[in-house]
Scaffold this motif. Sequence first.
Motif, PDB file in Angstrom:
ATOM      1  N   VAL A 252       0.885  -1.163   0.000  1.00 43.74           N
ATOM      2  CA  VAL A 252       0.000   0.000   0.000  1.00 43.74           C
ATOM      3  C   VAL A 252       0.920   1.209   0.000  1.00 43.74           C
ATOM      4  N   ASN A 253       0.665   2.147  -0.879  1.00 48.77           N
ATOM      5  CA  ASN A 253       1.552   3.293  -1.045  1.00 48.77           C
ATOM      6  C   ASN A 253       1.077   4.490  -0.237  1.00 48.77           C
ATOM      7  N   LEU A 254       1.808   4.772   0.841  1.00 40.84           N
ATOM      8  CA  LEU A 254       1.498   5.912   1.696  1.00 40.84           C
ATOM      9  C   LEU A 254       2.743   6.774   1.784  1.00 40.84           C
ATOM     10  N   ILE A 255       2.667   7.977   1.252  1.00 45.59           N
ATOM     11  CA  ILE A 255       3.866   8.817   1.213  1.00 45.59           C
ATOM     12  C   ILE A 255       3.565  10.224   1.718  1.00 45.59           C
ATOM     13  N   ASP A 256       4.433  10.712   2.574  1.00 47.98           N
ATOM     14  CA  ASP A 256       4.320  12.071   3.080  1.00 47.98           C
ATOM     15  C   ASP A 256       5.738  12.620   3.168  1.00 47.98           C
ATOM     16  N   GLU A 257       6.022  13.636   2.369  1.00 47.02           N
ATOM     17  CA  GLU A 257       7.389  14.153   2.320  1.00 47.02           C
ATOM     18  C   GLU A 257       7.878  14.642   3.677  1.00 47.02           C
ATOM     19  N   LYS A 258       7.025  15.322   4.410  1.00 44.24           N
ATOM     20  CA  LYS A 258       7.425  15.839   5.716  1.00 44.24           C
ATOM     21  C   LYS A 258       7.775  14.695   6.659  1.00 44.24           C
ATOM     22  N   LEU A 259       6.905  13.681   6.692  1.00 44.26           N
ATOM     23  CA  LEU A 259       7.141  12.547   7.575  1.00 44.26           C
ATOM     24  C   LEU A 259       8.345  11.736   7.112  1.00 44.26           C
ATOM     25  N   GLU A 260       8.492  11.675   5.810  1.00 40.56           N
ATOM     26  CA  GLU A 260       9.626  10.938   5.256  1.00 40.56           C
ATOM     27  C   GLU A 260      10.946  11.555   5.719  1.00 40.56           C
ATOM     28  N   LYS A 261      10.999  12.871   5.759  1.00 38.49           N
ATOM     29  CA  LYS A 261      12.210  13.552   6.221  1.00 38.49           C
ATOM     30  C   LYS A 261      12.476  13.253   7.692  1.00 38.49           C
ATOM     31  N   LEU A 262      11.404  13.195   8.471  1.00 37.66           N
ATOM     32  CA  LEU A 262      11.568  12.888   9.895  1.00 37.66           C
ATOM     33  C   LEU A 262      12.092  11.468  10.094  1.00 37.66           C
ATOM     34  N   ILE A 263      11.616  10.557   9.252  1.00 32.92           N
ATOM     35  CA  ILE A 263      12.058   9.165   9.351  1.00 32.92           C
ATOM     36  C   ILE A 263      13.537   9.056   9.036  1.00 32.92           C
ATOM     37  N   TYR A 264      13.942   9.675   7.938  1.00 34.07           N
ATOM     38  CA  TYR A 264      15.347   9.576   7.536  1.00 34.07           C
ATOM     39  C   TYR A 264      16.278  10.352   8.451  1.00 34.07           C
ATOM     40  N   SER A 265      15.749  11.368   9.114  1.00 36.50           N
ATOM     41  CA  SER A 265      16.592  12.149  10.022  1.00 36.50           C
ATOM     42  C   SER A 265      16.569  11.596  11.446  1.00 36.50           C
ATOM     43  N   GLY A 266      15.729  10.573  11.661  1.00 41.06           N
ATOM     44  CA  GLY A 266      15.652   9.973  12.984  1.00 41.06           C
ATOM     45  C   GLY A 266      14.971  10.852  14.010  1.00 41.06           C
ATOM     46  N   GLN A 267      13.963  11.647  13.577  1.00 42.55           N
ATOM     47  CA  GLN A 267      13.312  12.616  14.467  1.00 42.55           C
ATOM     48  C   GLN A 267      11.837  12.311  14.713  1.00 42.55           C
ATOM     49  N   LEU A 268      11.411  11.061  14.517  1.00 39.87           N
ATOM     50  CA  LEU A 268      10.011  10.722  14.752  1.00 39.87           C
ATOM     51  C   LEU A 268       9.690  10.888  16.236  1.00 39.87           C
ATOM     52  N   ASP A 269       8.620  11.627  16.546  1.00 38.39           N
ATOM     53  CA  ASP A 269       8.258  11.766  17.947  1.00 38.39           C
ATOM     54  C   ASP A 269       7.276  10.660  18.333  1.00 38.39           C
ATOM     55  N   THR A 270       6.906  10.620  19.586  1.00 42.18           N
ATOM     56  CA  THR A 270       6.057   9.549  20.104  1.00 42.18           C
ATOM     57  C   THR A 270       4.708   9.473  19.404  1.00 42.18           C
ATOM     58  N   LYS A 271       4.077  10.618  19.183  1.00 43.35           N
ATOM     59  CA  LYS A 271       2.759  10.642  18.542  1.00 43.35           C
ATOM     60  C   LYS A 271       2.817  10.076  17.131  1.00 43.35           C
ATOM     61  N   GLU A 272       3.790  10.499  16.358  1.00 41.82           N
ATOM     62  CA  GLU A 272       3.918  10.021  14.981  1.00 41.82           C
ATOM     63  C   GLU A 272       4.277   8.539  14.948  1.00 41.82           C
ATOM     64  N   LEU A 273       5.156   8.131  15.854  1.00 40.90           N
ATOM     65  CA  LEU A 273       5.547   6.727  15.914  1.00 40.90           C
ATOM     66  C   LEU A 273       4.342   5.842  16.226  1.00 40.90           C
ATOM     67  N   ASP A 274       3.501   6.265  17.142  1.00 37.17           N
ATOM     68  CA  ASP A 274       2.328   5.467  17.504  1.00 37.17           C
ATOM     69  C   ASP A 274       1.394   5.281  16.318  1.00 37.17           C
ATOM     70  N   ARG A 275       1.154   6.334  15.571  1.00 34.71           N
ATOM     71  CA  ARG A 275       0.247   6.240  14.416  1.00 34.71           C
ATOM     72  C   ARG A 275       0.826   5.340  13.340  1.00 34.71           C
ATOM     73  N   LEU A 276       2.116   5.502  13.067  1.00 30.53           N
ATOM     74  CA  LEU A 276       2.759   4.664  12.070  1.00 30.53           C
ATOM     75  C   LEU A 276       2.763   3.201  12.508  1.00 30.53           C
ATOM     76  N   ALA A 277       2.952   2.980  13.794  1.00 33.27           N
ATOM     77  CA  ALA A 277       2.974   1.613  14.318  1.00 33.27           C
ATOM     78  C   ALA A 277       1.629   0.935  14.115  1.00 33.27           C
ATOM     79  N   VAL A 278       0.539   1.657  14.348  1.00 34.08           N
ATOM     80  CA  VAL A 278      -0.796   1.081  14.186  1.00 34.08           C
ATOM     81  C   VAL A 278      -1.042   0.695  12.727  1.00 34.08           C
TER      82      VAL A 278
END
Length: 365
Positions: A252-278
């Motif tokens: 399933v293709n889910l893309i968000d440039e802003k979130l993608e930058k956070l992932i590659y920079s290692g800056q995912l916060d708790t709220k974003e991590l929880d949503r992605l985990a679900v």
Amino acid sequence: MKAYPLLHSSPWPPQPTTAAAAGIIVDPARIRRRETAMSFTAAASTHIPIGSAASKHRLLLIGNPRKWEIGSAASSSSAAAPADVDLKSLEAALTKKDSDAVKEALTQLNESGWANKWSSQPYVSRRTTSLRELTSLGIKNAENLAIPSVRNDAAFLFTVVGTTGFLGVLAGQLPGDWGFFVPYLLGSISLVVLAIGSTSPGLLQAAISSFSAVFPDYQERIARHEAAHFLVAYLLGVPILGYSLDIGKEHVNLIDEKLEKLIYSGQLDTKELDRLAVVAMAGLAAEGLTYDKVVGQSADLFTLQRFINRSKPKLSKDQQQNLTRWAVLFAGSLLKNNKALHEALITAMQKKATVVECIQTIETG
């Protein structure tokens, strides 16, 4: 075979290709609506070796280290938007693969009173979760969810060895030197396959994936798995740009440039991590609610571990384990509460409905 300890209750050493476990039951009465939308890119390599498992369901954020590309195919869907609803802006955004435009279009449709299920469950709150809760929810064999299935791999290996062995016996009846060399060559095929499987199992995944189609439930598993990622992402406000149910390309293709930058920079916060985990655990939860054995968890667990590794603050081993359990439980609760929508979406995706048609199915289901 290496097991992923994410869902196990006992301590386990942190490893780069494993994920942790968690779960939480959704209480619809307490869920607050929020105008927050997000999208993400997932990755999973050779379908995170579903070990040598037979499943590589990848949400490009939850699956193969590719992006969740849900390549959509056109087809008719029984669900249609009301005549006064204009979906042209949504279709245009999907054509451009512009996640921000997709979110904006869906938000506008929501404000107009149509896309009511879009981002209708944005509130997630992680809590401590036990295996018993997963079992109570209806997850079968919850303690084994993180153990990669070898069903498809074993069937493929048995077929190769059995076929070459049988042909070798027949070839032994050939006259002269042919009766010696041909069986020898046929026998070496099994040895080569075993050698590749032991050293570079990823090289065999294409063959194993194709061979997996012999199982009657395989295509249905893929559709159920990917539809779960699609539905949960939509309910949480994560825009879907495409999907594919093709063997070897499930995602399933889910893309968000802003979130993608956070992932590659290692800056995912708790709220974003929880949503992605679900969203990442939705496919695993869908299989666990239906089948006794999950075979498509490896890619999802690989993706979840990737998110965990890119998040801040860093999680301890116990926190990673709890996160995975909670995410499975939360996703499973959403799927049970929206079972009719999930089943309708499975049917639509099996008919190769477009992303817009899939969204219409969800909204009119």
